[in-house]
Scaffold this motif. Structure first.
Motif, PDB file in Angstrom:
ATOM      1  N   GLY A   1      40.754  32.008  51.360  1.00  0.00           N
ATOM      2  CA  GLY A   1      40.005  31.366  50.283  1.00  0.00           C
ATOM      3  C   GLY A   1      39.430  30.024  50.651  1.00  0.00           C
ATOM      4  O   GLY A   1      39.227  29.186  49.776  1.00  0.00           O
ATOM      5  N   ALA A   2      39.165  29.762  51.916  1.00  0.00           N
ATOM      6  CA  ALA A   2      38.682  28.445  52.300  1.00  0.00           C
ATOM      7  C   ALA A   2      37.361  28.113  51.625  1.00  0.00           C
ATOM      8  O   ALA A   2      37.135  26.984  51.183  1.00  0.00           O
ATOM      9  N   THR A   3      36.477  29.099  51.531  1.00  0.00           N
ATOM     10  CA  THR A   3      35.183  28.814  50.914  1.00  0.00           C
ATOM     11  C   THR A   3      35.299  28.677  49.411  1.00  0.00           C
ATOM     12  O   THR A   3      34.464  28.045  48.776  1.00  0.00           O
ATOM     13  N   ILE A   4      36.348  29.278  48.838  1.00  0.00           N
ATOM     14  CA  ILE A   4      36.536  29.172  47.390  1.00  0.00           C
ATOM     15  C   ILE A   4      36.831  27.734  47.002  1.00  0.00           C
ATOM     16  O   ILE A   4      36.394  27.249  45.963  1.00  0.00           O
ATOM     17  N   ALA A   5      37.568  27.033  47.839  1.00  0.00           N
ATOM     18  CA  ALA A   5      37.997  25.682  47.510  1.00  0.00           C
ATOM     19  C   ALA A   5      36.830  24.778  47.174  1.00  0.00           C
ATOM     20  O   ALA A   5      36.845  24.046  46.185  1.00  0.00           O
ATOM     21  N   ALA A   6      35.784  24.835  47.990  1.00  0.00           N
ATOM     22  CA  ALA A   6      34.647  23.964  47.757  1.00  0.00           C
ATOM     23  C   ALA A   6      33.864  24.377  46.534  1.00  0.00           C
ATOM     24  O   ALA A   6      33.301  23.544  45.822  1.00  0.00           O
ATOM     25  N   ALA A   7      33.825  25.681  46.265  1.00  0.00           N
ATOM     26  CA  ALA A   7      33.018  26.168  45.156  1.00  0.00           C
ATOM     27  C   ALA A   7      33.676  25.989  43.810  1.00  0.00           C
ATOM     28  O   ALA A   7      33.012  25.780  42.808  1.00  0.00           O
ATOM     29  N   LEU A   8      35.008  26.083  43.767  1.00  0.00           N
ATOM     30  CA  LEU A   8      35.703  26.091  42.479  1.00  0.00           C
ATOM     31  C   LEU A   8      35.899  24.726  41.882  1.00  0.00           C
ATOM     32  O   LEU A   8      35.612  24.488  40.719  1.00  0.00           O
ATOM     33  N   LEU A   9      36.390  23.785  42.637  1.00  0.00           N
ATOM     34  CA  LEU A   9      36.876  22.552  42.068  1.00  0.00           C
ATOM     35  C   LEU A   9      35.791  21.494  41.950  1.00  0.00           C
ATOM     36  O   LEU A   9      34.899  21.378  42.781  1.00  0.00           O
ATOM     37  N   VAL A  10      35.889  20.729  40.900  1.00  0.00           N
ATOM     38  CA  VAL A  10      34.946  19.639  40.704  1.00  0.00           C
ATOM     39  C   VAL A  10      35.179  18.566  41.762  1.00  0.00           C
ATOM     40  O   VAL A  10      34.256  17.972  42.287  1.00  0.00           O
ATOM     41  N   THR A  11      36.464  18.329  42.112  1.00  0.00           N
ATOM     42  CA  THR A  11      36.802  17.362  43.144  1.00  0.00           C
ATOM     43  C   THR A  11      37.832  17.970  44.064  1.00  0.00           C
ATOM     44  O   THR A  11      38.599  18.827  43.658  1.00  0.00           O
TER      45      THR A  11
ATOM     46  N   ALA B   1      33.588  33.795  40.055  1.00  0.00           N
ATOM     47  CA  ALA B   1      32.190  33.657  39.637  1.00  0.00           C
ATOM     48  C   ALA B   1      31.992  33.847  38.141  1.00  0.00           C
ATOM     49  O   ALA B   1      31.003  33.374  37.575  1.00  0.00           O
ATOM     50  N   GLU B   2      32.952  34.524  37.479  1.00  0.00           N
ATOM     51  CA  GLU B   2      32.817  34.786  36.043  1.00  0.00           C
ATOM     52  C   GLU B   2      33.695  33.887  35.183  1.00  0.00           C
ATOM     53  O   GLU B   2      33.600  33.925  33.955  1.00  0.00           O
ATOM     54  N   MET B   3      34.534  33.087  35.801  1.00  0.00           N
ATOM     55  CA  MET B   3      35.490  32.295  35.026  1.00  0.00           C
ATOM     56  C   MET B   3      34.833  31.306  34.076  1.00  0.00           C
ATOM     57  O   MET B   3      35.300  31.102  32.954  1.00  0.00           O
ATOM     58  N   SER B   4      33.745  30.690  34.522  1.00  0.00           N
ATOM     59  CA  SER B   4      33.111  29.679  33.672  1.00  0.00           C
ATOM     60  C   SER B   4      32.568  30.275  32.379  1.00  0.00           C
ATOM     61  O   SER B   4      32.431  29.569  31.376  1.00  0.00           O
ATOM     62  N   LYS B   5      32.280  31.591  32.371  1.00  0.00           N
ATOM     63  CA  LYS B   5      31.772  32.238  31.161  1.00  0.00           C
ATOM     64  C   LYS B   5      32.785  32.175  30.023  1.00  0.00           C
ATOM     65  O   LYS B   5      32.409  32.211  28.845  1.00  0.00           O
ATOM     66  N   SER B   6      34.060  32.093  30.387  1.00  0.00           N
ATOM     67  CA  SER B   6      35.097  32.043  29.355  1.00  0.00           C
ATOM     68  C   SER B   6      35.011  30.770  28.515  1.00  0.00           C
ATOM     69  O   SER B   6      35.489  30.740  27.386  1.00  0.00           O
ATOM     70  N   PHE B   7      34.408  29.736  29.075  1.00  0.00           N
ATOM     71  CA  PHE B   7      34.349  28.454  28.376  1.00  0.00           C
ATOM     72  C   PHE B   7      32.997  28.199  27.707  1.00  0.00           C
ATOM     73  O   PHE B   7      32.772  27.128  27.144  1.00  0.00           O
TER      74      PHE B   7
ATOM     75  N   TYR C   1      41.208  24.473  25.122  1.00  0.00           N
ATOM     76  CA  TYR C   1      40.990  24.608  26.562  1.00  0.00           C
ATOM     77  C   TYR C   1      40.471  23.324  27.191  1.00  0.00           C
ATOM     78  O   TYR C   1      39.953  22.435  26.510  1.00  0.00           O
ATOM     79  N   ASP C   2      40.632  23.250  28.505  1.00  0.00           N
ATOM     80  CA  ASP C   2      40.094  22.178  29.332  1.00  0.00           C
ATOM     81  C   ASP C   2      39.349  22.852  30.478  1.00  0.00           C
ATOM     82  O   ASP C   2      39.961  23.405  31.393  1.00  0.00           O
ATOM     83  N   ALA C   3      38.027  22.823  30.412  1.00  0.00           N
ATOM     84  CA  ALA C   3      37.200  23.535  31.387  1.00  0.00           C
ATOM     85  C   ALA C   3      36.947  22.733  32.660  1.00  0.00           C
ATOM     86  O   ALA C   3      36.235  23.204  33.548  1.00  0.00           O
ATOM     87  N   SER C   4      37.531  21.549  32.768  1.00  0.00           N
ATOM     88  CA  SER C   4      37.209  20.671  33.893  1.00  0.00           C
ATOM     89  C   SER C   4      37.673  21.202  35.248  1.00  0.00           C
ATOM     90  O   SER C   4      37.159  20.791  36.282  1.00  0.00           O
ATOM     91  N   PHE C   5      38.614  22.125  35.250  1.00  0.00           N
ATOM     92  CA  PHE C   5      39.122  22.649  36.512  1.00  0.00           C
ATOM     93  C   PHE C   5      38.267  23.780  37.077  1.00  0.00           C
ATOM     94  O   PHE C   5      38.418  24.184  38.209  1.00  0.00           O
ATOM     95  N   ILE C   6      37.399  24.304  36.267  1.00  0.00           N
ATOM     96  CA  ILE C   6      36.496  25.381  36.678  1.00  0.00           C
ATOM     97  C   ILE C   6      35.074  24.845  36.694  1.00  0.00           C
ATOM     98  O   ILE C   6      34.597  24.328  35.693  1.00  0.00           O
ATOM     99  N   LYS C   7      34.421  24.971  37.826  1.00  0.00           N
ATOM    100  CA  LYS C   7      33.053  24.460  37.948  1.00  0.00           C
ATOM    101  C   LYS C   7      32.107  25.212  37.019  1.00  0.00           C
ATOM    102  O   LYS C   7      32.063  26.435  37.013  1.00  0.00           O
ATOM    103  N   ALA C   8      31.358  24.478  36.220  1.00  0.00           N
ATOM    104  CA  ALA C   8      30.382  25.102  35.317  1.00  0.00           C
ATOM    105  C   ALA C   8      29.230  25.669  36.131  1.00  0.00           C
ATOM    106  O   ALA C   8      28.786  25.080  37.114  1.00  0.00           O
ATOM    107  N   GLU C   9      28.780  26.828  35.694  1.00  0.00           N
ATOM    108  CA  GLU C   9      27.645  27.457  36.396  1.00  0.00           C
ATOM    109  C   GLU C   9      26.348  26.721  36.051  1.00  0.00           C
ATOM    110  O   GLU C   9      26.187  26.236  34.965  1.00  0.00           O
TER     111      GLU C   9
END
Length: 341
Positions: A23-33, A291-297, A333-341
């Motif tokens: 999941g190395a590439t996931i790290a950069a894509a998912l988190l805000v920081t 890729a679909e997680m942000s839709k939940s928020f 909820y707190d959507a800050s942990f999931i990058k908004a699309e």
């Protein structure tokens, strides 16, 4: 109820396989920081045995959290209704819950917030009945076993409402999800509401023809959503650890996609079933990809969003007298942990 959790029960021995992370590439894509600390942090997470939590079990077995500077202690409960109380008392750092439980907690003044959607039930939760009972309408006046303030309670309430009925039209029997198969096998309970692996166990009894599903979460897509939850006080203080947990989970989810057989074996051991049975049960859930997680928020009326499903859930809870007021979706909820699309 005074049912106790299974203490520090671990699904596997302490010796762990060391695998390179995928999941190395996931790290950069998912988190805000990015993670700001390399020190090993620890999180105690309350959960139950549920196939939808498979990525957590895989990440735990393969120690996929370690590369993100985290150690996770999974605490297994036999009654999911006890997890919100354990969160409130600080006995747990976080927990895996269904969204209806979060709404219930927030409506009662607790500061529990969803930080990540996990899965939708897609047939994994069901109302199972004696084969002579052919529909939800036919359970009127009959004893129905289910766990109050749980996904089973919610699914039952929804099914009854869809059929113009309510809890007053049945004889409710309070029991844990794991107790349903035994009660039905004894002949003392004609109808039970539970989830996998209990559903498959019931359907296999009596040669496979004695019991049938009369309503399942397939008929209520998105309404039973599993989520990762923390109290606001933990969110404020443990952001790096929560981000690491999410990354480890996503690594587990990716491993499941690339190594389905090995993953099924790992998950099956937690569920107490074979790898083939675990694969079959995985068909009853939809683990939400990153890729679909942000839709939940997103604040829409779609049941795939927390706002959309939450509106239906909250109304049912209020109509059933489980809550007195409907909380704002944004308070749950707190959507800050999931990058908004």
């Amino acid at each position: 109820m005074s049912v106790l959790p299974f203490g520090s029960l671990r699904a596997f021995p302490s010796q762990r396989l060391r695998k390179s992370l995928i999941g190395a590439t996931i790290a950069a894509a998912l988190l805000v920081t990015p993670l700001v600390s390399q020190a090993i942090e620890k999180l105690k997470i309350g959960t139950v045995v549920w196939v939808g939590y498979g990525p957590f079990y895989v990440a735990d077995k393969l120690d996929l959290y370690k590369a993100h500077g985290l150690h996770v202690d999974l605490q297994f409960f036999n009654d999911p209704a006890l997890i919100p109380t354990a969160l409130a008392s600080k006995a747990l750092d976080g927990g895996t819950l269904t969204y209806d439980q979060v709404i219930n907690s927030v409506a009662k003044g607790l500061k529990h917030k969803v930080v990540m959607p996990i899965d939708f039930s897609n047939g994994g939760d069901a109302i199972v009945a004696d084969a002579s009972i052919t529909s939800v309408a036919a359970i009127k006046g009959k004893s129905v076993g289910f766990n109050p303030l749980s996904p089973s309670d919610f699914l039952l309430a929804y099914a009854l409402q869809k059929n113009g009925m309510g809890e007053k039209d049945i004889k409710p029997i309070n029991m844990t999800p794991e107790a349903i198969p035994g009660a039905m096998a004894s002949g003392s309970l004609p109808v039970g509401v539970t989830y996998e692996p209990n559903v498959s166990q019931i359907l296999s009894m009596g040669g496979g023809s004695k019991y049938k599903v009369i309503f399942s979460s397939k008929e209520a897509p998105g309404l039973i959503t599993d989520v990762l939850v923390f109290d606001k006080t933990v969110i404020d203080k443990r952001q790096a650890a929560i981000k690491a947990l999410i990354l480890g989970y996503l690594d587990g989810l990716e491993y499941m996609k690339t190594h389905p057989d090995e993953s099924a074996t790992i998950i099956g051991k937690v569920l107490g079933v074979s790898a083939d049975e675990a694969k079959a049960q995985l068909g009853g859930v939809y683990n939400i990809p990153k890729a679909e997680m942000s839709k939940s928020f997103v604040p829409t009326t779609e049941t795939s969003s927390l706002a959309g499903s939450g509106a239906i859930i909250a109304k049912l809870l209020k109509d059933n007298g489980q809550i007195t007021a409907i909380p704002a979706a944004s308070d749950t909820y707190d959507a800050s942990f999931i990058k908004a699309e």
